[in-house]
Scaffold this motif. Structure first.
Motif, PDB file in Angstrom:
ATOM      1  N   GLY A 105      36.800  52.371  32.976  1.00  0.00           N
ATOM      2  CA  GLY A 105      35.640  53.041  32.386  1.00  0.00           C
ATOM      3  C   GLY A 105      34.365  52.240  32.496  1.00  0.00           C
ATOM      4  O   GLY A 105      33.434  52.417  31.691  1.00  0.00           O
ATOM      5  N   MET A 106      34.282  51.342  33.504  1.00  0.00           N
ATOM      6  CA  MET A 106      33.114  50.467  33.654  1.00  0.00           C
ATOM      7  C   MET A 106      32.327  50.777  34.919  1.00  0.00           C
ATOM      8  O   MET A 106      31.606  49.943  35.436  1.00  0.00           O
ATOM      9  N   ILE A 107      32.478  51.997  35.424  1.00  0.00           N
ATOM     10  CA  ILE A 107      31.799  52.370  36.659  1.00  0.00           C
ATOM     11  C   ILE A 107      30.279  52.327  36.506  1.00  0.00           C
ATOM     12  O   ILE A 107      29.543  52.117  37.473  1.00  0.00           O
ATOM     13  N   ASP A 108      29.796  52.512  35.272  1.00  0.00           N
ATOM     14  CA  ASP A 108      28.347  52.508  35.017  1.00  0.00           C
ATOM     15  C   ASP A 108      27.904  51.267  34.246  1.00  0.00           C
ATOM     16  O   ASP A 108      26.815  51.245  33.662  1.00  0.00           O
ATOM     17  N   CYS A 109      28.727  50.227  34.234  1.00  0.00           N
ATOM     18  CA  CYS A 109      28.389  49.023  33.472  1.00  0.00           C
ATOM     19  C   CYS A 109      27.262  48.235  34.143  1.00  0.00           C
ATOM     20  O   CYS A 109      26.962  48.423  35.319  1.00  0.00           O
ATOM     21  N   LYS A 110      26.640  47.341  33.389  1.00  0.00           N
ATOM     22  CA  LYS A 110      25.591  46.485  33.926  1.00  0.00           C
ATOM     23  C   LYS A 110      26.234  45.310  34.654  1.00  0.00           C
ATOM     24  O   LYS A 110      27.039  44.582  34.074  1.00  0.00           O
ATOM     25  N   PRO A 111      25.906  45.095  35.934  1.00  0.00           N
ATOM     26  CA  PRO A 111      26.545  44.007  36.695  1.00  0.00           C
ATOM     27  C   PRO A 111      26.189  42.627  36.130  1.00  0.00           C
ATOM     28  O   PRO A 111      25.102  42.419  35.581  1.00  0.00           O
ATOM     29  N   ALA A 112      27.129  41.691  36.258  1.00  0.00           N
ATOM     30  CA  ALA A 112      26.894  40.295  35.874  1.00  0.00           C
ATOM     31  C   ALA A 112      26.546  39.485  37.114  1.00  0.00           C
ATOM     32  O   ALA A 112      26.981  39.805  38.223  1.00  0.00           O
ATOM     33  N   ASP A 113      25.747  38.430  36.941  1.00  0.00           N
ATOM     34  CA  ASP A 113      25.305  37.617  38.073  1.00  0.00           C
ATOM     35  C   ASP A 113      26.371  36.649  38.565  1.00  0.00           C
ATOM     36  O   ASP A 113      26.378  36.256  39.730  1.00  0.00           O
ATOM     37  N   THR A 114      27.274  36.234  37.673  1.00  0.00           N
ATOM     38  CA  THR A 114      28.313  35.265  38.018  1.00  0.00           C
ATOM     39  C   THR A 114      29.656  35.724  37.457  1.00  0.00           C
ATOM     40  O   THR A 114      29.697  36.473  36.470  1.00  0.00           O
ATOM     41  N   PRO A 115      30.767  35.268  38.055  1.00  0.00           N
ATOM     42  CA  PRO A 115      32.092  35.670  37.540  1.00  0.00           C
ATOM     43  C   PRO A 115      32.390  35.135  36.151  1.00  0.00           C
ATOM     44  O   PRO A 115      33.139  35.747  35.391  1.00  0.00           O
ATOM     45  N   MET A 116      31.824  33.961  35.814  1.00  0.00           N
ATOM     46  CA  MET A 116      32.044  33.354  34.499  1.00  0.00           C
ATOM     47  C   MET A 116      30.726  32.837  33.950  1.00  0.00           C
ATOM     48  O   MET A 116      29.782  32.556  34.712  1.00  0.00           O
ATOM     49  N   VAL A 117      30.680  32.689  32.628  1.00  0.00           N
ATOM     50  CA  VAL A 117      29.535  32.040  32.002  1.00  0.00           C
ATOM     51  C   VAL A 117      29.536  30.577  32.414  1.00  0.00           C
ATOM     52  O   VAL A 117      30.583  29.922  32.438  1.00  0.00           O
ATOM     53  N   GLY A 173      37.093  39.108  27.031  1.00  0.00           N
ATOM     54  CA  GLY A 173      35.680  39.155  27.397  1.00  0.00           C
ATOM     55  C   GLY A 173      35.421  38.512  28.752  1.00  0.00           C
ATOM     56  O   GLY A 173      34.598  39.000  29.543  1.00  0.00           O
ATOM     57  N   ALA A 174      36.149  37.427  29.045  1.00  0.00           N
ATOM     58  CA  ALA A 174      35.992  36.752  30.341  1.00  0.00           C
ATOM     59  C   ALA A 174      36.500  37.643  31.473  1.00  0.00           C
ATOM     60  O   ALA A 174      35.914  37.682  32.562  1.00  0.00           O
ATOM     61  N   VAL A 175      37.604  38.370  31.221  1.00  0.00           N
ATOM     62  CA  VAL A 175      38.138  39.283  32.235  1.00  0.00           C
ATOM     63  C   VAL A 175      37.147  40.402  32.514  1.00  0.00           C
ATOM     64  O   VAL A 175      36.872  40.745  33.676  1.00  0.00           O
ATOM     65  N   LEU A 176      36.571  40.970  31.459  1.00  0.00           N
ATOM     66  CA  LEU A 176      35.613  42.056  31.633  1.00  0.00           C
ATOM     67  C   LEU A 176      34.339  41.578  32.334  1.00  0.00           C
ATOM     68  O   LEU A 176      33.710  42.348  33.067  1.00  0.00           O
ATOM     69  N   ARG A 177      33.987  40.315  32.136  1.00  0.00           N
ATOM     70  CA  ARG A 177      32.811  39.796  32.843  1.00  0.00           C
ATOM     71  C   ARG A 177      33.081  39.722  34.345  1.00  0.00           C
ATOM     72  O   ARG A 177      32.188  39.996  35.160  1.00  0.00           O
ATOM     73  N   ILE A 178      34.294  39.319  34.720  1.00  0.00           N
ATOM     74  CA  ILE A 178      34.641  39.294  36.144  1.00  0.00           C
ATOM     75  C   ILE A 178      34.500  40.695  36.734  1.00  0.00           C
ATOM     76  O   ILE A 178      33.971  40.874  37.841  1.00  0.00           O
ATOM     77  N   ILE A 179      34.958  41.696  35.991  1.00  0.00           N
ATOM     78  CA  ILE A 179      34.855  43.076  36.472  1.00  0.00           C
ATOM     79  C   ILE A 179      33.391  43.493  36.581  1.00  0.00           C
ATOM     80  O   ILE A 179      33.003  44.185  37.535  1.00  0.00           O
ATOM     81  N   ARG A 180      32.564  43.083  35.626  1.00  0.00           N
ATOM     82  CA  ARG A 180      31.125  43.384  35.704  1.00  0.00           C
ATOM     83  C   ARG A 180      30.497  42.701  36.914  1.00  0.00           C
ATOM     84  O   ARG A 180      29.609  43.262  37.560  1.00  0.00           O
ATOM     85  N   TYR A 181      30.958  41.501  37.224  1.00  0.00           N
ATOM     86  CA  TYR A 181      30.460  40.809  38.421  1.00  0.00           C
ATOM     87  C   TYR A 181      30.851  41.577  39.680  1.00  0.00           C
ATOM     88  O   TYR A 181      30.056  41.704  40.630  1.00  0.00           O
ATOM     89  N   LEU A 182      32.066  42.113  39.691  1.00  0.00           N
ATOM     90  CA  LEU A 182      32.532  42.875  40.851  1.00  0.00           C
ATOM     91  C   LEU A 182      31.721  44.148  41.044  1.00  0.00           C
ATOM     92  O   LEU A 182      31.572  44.630  42.169  1.00  0.00           O
TER      93      LEU A 182
END
Length: 290
Positions: A105-117, A173-182
């Motif tokens: 359900g993250m097809i419209d999420c805001k992308p992250a600049d890096t895979p991890m903080v 949260g770290a897993v979801l950030r990787i997905i946002r990066y993708l």
């Protein structure tokens, strides 16, 4: 189905087992199929070689052995897309990523600049809130497979995979950030092209005592053949290193093992290295010890 080893003496000539479930769909089906395929290959005396005539002879032999057809150049296999152009061969998993985004359900999420903080240290906190174990394990499993064509997420995926059985909200949260990066890098992948040489190079590095929970270090390497990235790995070391030089030296040792394996591989397929393999490290003390 043929009688299993150890039971064949109880069968009369022409008797077989009744198959109650098909091979495909079972957990052991890849192993069983590979064993059957390997048997056929060895029966014809084949080894891996880049020879068009031998490949055509092999196809003819396999057509007689198995019910199959020639699909031509590889374009898509198990979620991996293969594109050919004048620039080289490009492999990626864009469709796999889009399917993952839709599933979560993250097809419209805001992308992250890096895979991890940056400088994020994940560990198991006391009395922290637990996350959905089944969902976490499913997502991490998909990310592990995705790392086959995405070296840029290999380290981050390696970190989150350490908490498969003690997961907390920070880990999810770290897993979801990787997905946002993708989401912002779905078309990234690995390009393989001709660079006029077949030099083998290994680059190694290490993060000293990076695990806040047990103070173990993580070392990693990636290898280049002919200027192309071919293997990469990031793994936590089994022991606690007492200095940065020690952990870097252990990282070099891992890179050396990979270099020896690659040299054997390219030699077997007819491209023995003409120069010494270079292993790169940025720690002067570890280099001197080596």
């Amino acid at each position: 189905m043929e009688a299993l080893p150890g039971f064949s003496h109880n069968f009369k000539h022409g008797e077989v087992c009744r198959l109650k479930k098909s091979l495909y769909g079972l957990k052991q089906s890849p192993r069983a199929w590979f064993g059957r395929f390997t048997f056929a290959m060895k029966k014809y005396g084949y080894q891996q070689r880049n020879d068009e005539n031998e490949m055509n002879k092999l196809k003819t032999a396999l057509f007689a052995e198995f019910e199959m057809k020639d699909l031509g150049d590889l374009k898509y296999f198990l979620g991996i897309e293969v594109s050919r152009s004048k620039h080289g061969i490009f492999i990626c998993q864009k469709k796999y990523i889009l399917d993952l985004l839709a599933e979560t359900g993250m097809i419209d999420c805001k992308p992250a600049d890096t895979p991890m903080v940056i400088n994020q240290k994940l560990f198991v906190k006391t009395k922290a809130k637990a996350a959905d174990k089944d969902r976490y394990q499913s997502l991490v499993g998909k990310l592990i497979y995705l790392a086959h064509t995405r070296p840029d997420i290999a380290y981050a995926v390696g970190v989150v995979s350490q908490f498969m059985h003690q997961l907390q909200e920070d880990h999810m949260g770290a897993v979801l950030r990787i997905i946002r990066y993708l989401k912002g890098t779905s078309d990234h992948g690995v390009l393989l092209k001709a660079n006029g040489h077949l030099k083998v190079q290994i680059y190694t590095d290490a993060d000293w005592a990076g695990d806040k929970g047990n103070r173990r270090s993580t070392s990693g390497y990636f290898s280049m053949i002919g200027g192309n990235l071919v293997t990469w790995k990031s793994k936590k070391q089994k022991v606690v290193s007492l200095s940065s030089a020690e952990v870097e030296f252990r990282g070099i040792a891992r890179g050396l093992a990979e270099a020896l394996w690659l040299r054997k591989l390219v030699t077997e397929i007819g491209f023995a290295p003409k120069e010494s393999i270079r292993i790169m490290s940025d720690n002067e003390v570890a280099i001197q010890i080596s």
